[in-house]
Write a protein that holds these residues in place. Structure first.
Motif, PDB file in Angstrom:
ATOM      1  N   MET A   1      13.374   1.781   1.033  1.00 25.11           N
ATOM      2  CA  MET A   1      14.041   0.616   0.447  1.00 25.11           C
ATOM      3  C   MET A   1      15.530   0.885   0.221  1.00 25.11           C
ATOM      4  N   GLN A   2      15.901   2.127  -0.060  1.00 24.58           N
ATOM      5  CA  GLN A   2      17.321   2.466  -0.179  1.00 24.58           C
ATOM      6  C   GLN A   2      18.006   2.282   1.168  1.00 24.58           C
ATOM      7  N   GLY A   3      17.310   2.633   2.233  1.00 22.90           N
ATOM      8  CA  GLY A   3      17.871   2.406   3.566  1.00 22.90           C
ATOM      9  C   GLY A   3      18.050   0.930   3.859  1.00 22.90           C
ATOM     10  N   ILE A   4      17.083   0.121   3.433  1.00 21.27           N
ATOM     11  CA  ILE A   4      17.197  -1.319   3.647  1.00 21.27           C
ATOM     12  C   ILE A   4      18.351  -1.892   2.833  1.00 21.27           C
ATOM     13  N   ALA A   5      18.611  -1.309   1.673  1.00 21.01           N
ATOM     14  CA  ALA A   5      19.713  -1.797   0.831  1.00 21.01           C
ATOM     15  C   ALA A   5      21.063  -1.613   1.517  1.00 21.01           C
ATOM     16  N   LEU A   6      21.144  -0.692   2.470  1.00 24.82           N
ATOM     17  CA  LEU A   6      22.402  -0.431   3.169  1.00 24.82           C
ATOM     18  C   LEU A   6      22.608  -1.315   4.399  1.00 24.82           C
ATOM     19  N   VAL A   7      21.638  -2.142   4.735  1.00 26.38           N
ATOM     20  CA  VAL A   7      21.781  -3.037   5.887  1.00 26.38           C
ATOM     21  C   VAL A   7      22.847  -4.074   5.556  1.00 26.38           C
ATOM     22  N   PRO A   8      23.841  -4.246   6.421  1.00 22.82           N
ATOM     23  CA  PRO A   8      24.907  -5.215   6.120  1.00 22.82           C
ATOM     24  C   PRO A   8      24.380  -6.655   6.127  1.00 22.82           C
ATOM     25  N   GLU A   9      25.052  -7.498   5.349  1.00 23.32           N
ATOM     26  CA  GLU A   9      24.604  -8.874   5.184  1.00 23.32           C
ATOM     27  C   GLU A   9      24.580  -9.660   6.498  1.00 23.32           C
ATOM     28  N   PRO A  10      25.555  -9.488   7.418  1.00 23.94           N
ATOM     29  CA  PRO A  10      25.457 -10.231   8.688  1.00 23.94           C
ATOM     30  C   PRO A  10      24.179  -9.917   9.465  1.00 23.94           C
ATOM     31  N   LEU A  11      23.694  -8.687   9.341  1.00 26.95           N
ATOM     32  CA  LEU A  11      22.451  -8.348  10.024  1.00 26.95           C
ATOM     33  C   LEU A  11      21.261  -9.055   9.376  1.00 26.95           C
TER      34      LEU A  11
ATOM     35  N   VAL B   1       0.845  -1.199   0.000  1.00 22.24           N
ATOM     36  CA  VAL B   1       0.000   0.000   0.000  1.00 22.24           C
ATOM     37  C   VAL B   1       0.878   1.245   0.000  1.00 22.24           C
ATOM     38  N   ALA B   2       1.932   1.258   0.820  1.00 22.50           N
ATOM     39  CA  ALA B   2       2.826   2.406   0.871  1.00 22.50           C
ATOM     40  C   ALA B   2       3.504   2.641  -0.470  1.00 22.50           C
ATOM     41  N   ALA B   3       3.870   1.572  -1.164  1.00 25.01           N
ATOM     42  CA  ALA B   3       4.517   1.714  -2.472  1.00 25.01           C
ATOM     43  C   ALA B   3       3.561   2.336  -3.480  1.00 25.01           C
ATOM     44  N   MET B   4       2.272   2.052  -3.356  1.00 17.68           N
ATOM     45  CA  MET B   4       1.308   2.625  -4.303  1.00 17.68           C
ATOM     46  C   MET B   4       0.927   4.053  -3.927  1.00 17.68           C
ATOM     47  N   VAL B   5       0.823   4.338  -2.629  1.00 15.80           N
ATOM     48  CA  VAL B   5       0.381   5.653  -2.186  1.00 15.80           C
ATOM     49  C   VAL B   5       1.484   6.692  -2.348  1.00 15.80           C
ATOM     50  N   ASP B   6       2.695   6.343  -1.911  1.00 16.39           N
ATOM     51  CA  ASP B   6       3.798   7.310  -1.970  1.00 16.39           C
ATOM     52  C   ASP B   6       5.072   6.596  -2.424  1.00 16.39           C
ATOM     53  N   PRO B   7       5.271   6.446  -3.734  1.00 19.93           N
ATOM     54  CA  PRO B   7       6.418   5.696  -4.245  1.00 19.93           C
ATOM     55  C   PRO B   7       7.768   6.295  -3.835  1.00 19.93           C
ATOM     56  N   ILE B   8       7.852   7.609  -3.734  1.00 24.38           N
ATOM     57  CA  ILE B   8       9.118   8.247  -3.357  1.00 24.38           C
ATOM     58  C   ILE B   8       9.478   7.889  -1.917  1.00 24.38           C
ATOM     59  N   TRP B   9       8.510   7.985  -1.013  1.00 24.58           N
ATOM     60  CA  TRP B   9       8.749   7.619   0.384  1.00 24.58           C
ATOM     61  C   TRP B   9       9.158   6.153   0.477  1.00 24.58           C
ATOM     62  N   PHE B  10       8.444   5.289  -0.246  1.00 26.86           N
ATOM     63  CA  PHE B  10       8.749   3.859  -0.234  1.00 26.86           C
ATOM     64  C   PHE B  10      10.156   3.602  -0.768  1.00 26.86           C
ATOM     65  N   SER B  11      10.524   4.264  -1.869  1.00 31.80           N
ATOM     66  CA  SER B  11      11.858   4.078  -2.451  1.00 31.80           C
ATOM     67  C   SER B  11      12.942   4.513  -1.482  1.00 31.80           C
ATOM     68  N   ALA B  12      12.698   5.605  -0.764  1.00 33.61           N
ATOM     69  CA  ALA B  12      13.683   6.064   0.225  1.00 33.61           C
ATOM     70  C   ALA B  12      13.864   5.020   1.323  1.00 33.61           C
TER      71      ALA B  12
END
Length: 192
Positions: free
Chosen positions: A97-107, A84-95
């Motif tokens: 997901m970019q944060g999640i992309a920075l989570v290190p693999e051991p975590l 729902v968040a991806a459909m309502v506000d794609p920019i907020w959702f993308s931001a």
């Protein structure tokens, strides 16, 4: 008469029915099947009732039972919330997901171990497969964008799509009508 009564007595006598017994080898007796089904349902309902009755359980036990039932619905509703968040506000959702992309693999591995505690060891393999699929999907993004541009260029409802350009033969084909024997026959009949 004695022979017929003897055969009928053999088939149906002594509270037996050889025909029914033979048929029941190939087809279940509907009445007996319904009785067995009723017993199974009654046992399931009584077991379900005993599980959720809560009589004799301490408040702490009931609270822990409630907490044990939360992770699956929370994850399911959280995932639906992300859609729902991806459909309502794609920019907020993308931001996010970019944060999640920075989570290190051991975590991610640690999260996989914690979640697998609830859902079983199979989940970890699925999470790693999902990460590979997400990476593959993200790598296909430029190709998808190029395909969308190509499809937009092919739309037939745009102005000037049918222009032949500098091709003289194509221009002549467009101007010159095709032969249509049925139309010609119709015209001859109307005029003649």
């Amino acid at each position: 008469m004695g022979l017929i009564s003897g055969i009928l007595g053999f088939l149906f006598g002594n509270e037996r029915n050889i025909i029914r017994e033979t048929v029941e080898v190939f087809r279940e007796n509907a009445e007996s099947g319904a009785e067995r089904g009723l017993q199974v349902r009654q046992q399931a309902v009584s077991q379900f009732g005993a599980e959720f009755h809560g009589a004799g359980k301490a408040p702490f036990d009931r609270a822990i039972d409630g907490l044990n039932r939360l992770p699956r619905p929370a994850m399911a509703l959280g995932t639906l919330g992300l859609f729902v968040a991806a459909m309502v506000d794609p920019i907020w959702f993308s931001a996010r997901m970019q944060g999640i992309a920075l989570v290190p693999e051991p975590l991610w591995w640690l999260l996989g171990v914690i979640v697998s505690f609830y859902f079983g060891a199979r989940h970890q393999a699925k999470v790693q497969e999902l990460q590979r699929e997400i990476s593959a999907t993200m790598m296909r993004t430029p190709q998808v964008l190029e395909n969308l541009r190509a499809l937009a260029a092919m739309r037939s409802d745009g102005v000037g799509v049918a222009k032949p350009g500098p091709d003289a033969a194509l221009t002549a084909d467009i101007i010159e009508p095709d032969e249509n024997p049925a139309l010609e026959s119709w015209r001859r009949k109307r005029t003649g």
